[in-house]
Write an enzyme that holds these catalytic residues in place. Structure first.
Site, short mmCIF file in Angstrom:
data_model
loop_
_atom_site.label_atom_id
_atom_site.label_comp_id
_atom_site.label_asym_id
_atom_site.label_seq_id
_atom_site.Cartn_x
_atom_site.Cartn_y
_atom_site.Cartn_z
CG ASN A 7 50.54 48.61 6.70
OD1 ASN A 7 50.99 47.43 6.49
ND2 ASN A 7 49.58 49.28 6.05
CD GLU A 8 51.13 52.95 8.92
OE1 GLU A 8 49.70 52.93 8.90
OE2 GLU A 8 51.93 52.32 7.85
CG ASP A 46 52.85 68.42 11.40
OD1 ASP A 46 53.09 69.23 12.02
OD2 ASP A 46 52.65 68.44 10.22
CB ALA A 51 52.19 51.45 4.30
CG ASP A 72 46.84 46.43 0.41
OD1 ASP A 72 46.76 45.30 -0.02
OD2 ASP A 72 47.97 46.99 -0.38
#
Length: 275
Positions: A130-131, A158, A170, A54
């Site tokens: 994804n992000e 965080d 993910a 991936d």
């Protein structure tokens, strides 16, 4: 064997990770694609074949993100698990046969667009499959979150991750976020180790945001922040705000008899065989 006319010849780009198995598959695939009369070129391909895992497909996405409306992707996995990959390393011949029969069908998934605006007026844009995750490098991050122009919460912790539907499986999932089917055109906000007590309070759960809404994160300290866009990380000073929206383009995967359904991918990745 199906013979292709010159005008039907597809341009194909191969991208491979640098492990021996992937390189061996790439060499085999290159030879057989040439023999089958495909055009092999990294410039303006019709199809990009990613060989590895991936992470390799994410790299292929970013390499060709400027021509997303034209190109389609397909992945060959050479390891144990591939969420974006439809073929295993021993299925090279099956992929070639499907490419010969291909009529341009595609499966499309939403992607994320971000704008990082600096205090000095500079702006950086990026796309993610994804992000995108923001973290303060030195200490606890404090940031205001706005959703569709509504001041929603002041976050302390965080960091914050905003994911696409495909990215929901993910990093988002490891943060306790929900798994979204990619036909649900939405973004998801997930908190990274938020502080929640009598003094500081956030929602404390992931938030699914519809396609039409914009997410804005405003860090409250002039400091250094890391912004991870899929498998790439950048560091910026003095960020004024980050704006998140679904992109007007989507990533297109090659649709073929071997394309795995989203729920089969989820089951294979996280559950395995059901007794």
């Amino acid at each position: 064997m199906i013979q292709m006319k010159i005008t039907d010849r597809k341009k194909i780009a191969l991208l491979s990770s640098r492990n021996p198995k992937s390189e061996a598959v790439s060499k085999e695939l290159w030879s057989k694609l040439k023999e089958a009369n495909f055009i092999l070129t990294p410039k303006n391909p019709d199809v990009v074949i990613s060989i590895g895992g991936d992470g390799m497909l994410l790299s292929a996405f970013h390499k060709y993100e400027s021509i997303l409306d034209h190109v389609r992707f397909v992945g060959i996995h050479t390891g144990h698990l591939g969420f974006y990959t439809d073929y295993r390393d021993f299925e090279v011949d099956k992929l070639i046969e499907n490419l010969k029969l291909d009529k341009g069908a595609k499966v499309s998934y939403p992607i994320l667009n971000i704008k990082v605006k600096m205090m000095d007026g500079r702006q950086v844009t990026a796309r993610a499959l994804n992000e995108v995750t923001i973290k303060r490098l030195s200490r606890t991050m404090v940031a205001d979150i706005h959703i569709n122009h509504v001041p929603f919460e002041r976050f302390r912790g965080d960091g914050i991750s905003v994911s696409t539907p495909t990215g929901s499986t993910a990093y988002n999932k490891s943060l306790g976020g929900a798994v979204l089917h990619p036909t649900i055109e939405a973004l998801q906000i997930a908190e990274v180790a938020s502080l929640n007590n009598r003094v500081y309070r956030t929602l404390g759960s992931s938030i699914v945001v519809p396609k039409k809404d914009k997410i804005v994160i405003e860090p409250k300290h002039d400091d250094r922040y890391s912004i991870s866009v899929d498998n790439r990380t950048f560091v910026y000073d003095n960020i004024d705000r980050i704006e998140y929206q679904l992109d007007s383009s989507k990533i297109n995967f090659l649709a073929s008899p071997s394309h795995t359904s989203f729920w089969n991918r989820v089951k294979d990745a996280f559950i395995g065989e059901v007794e």
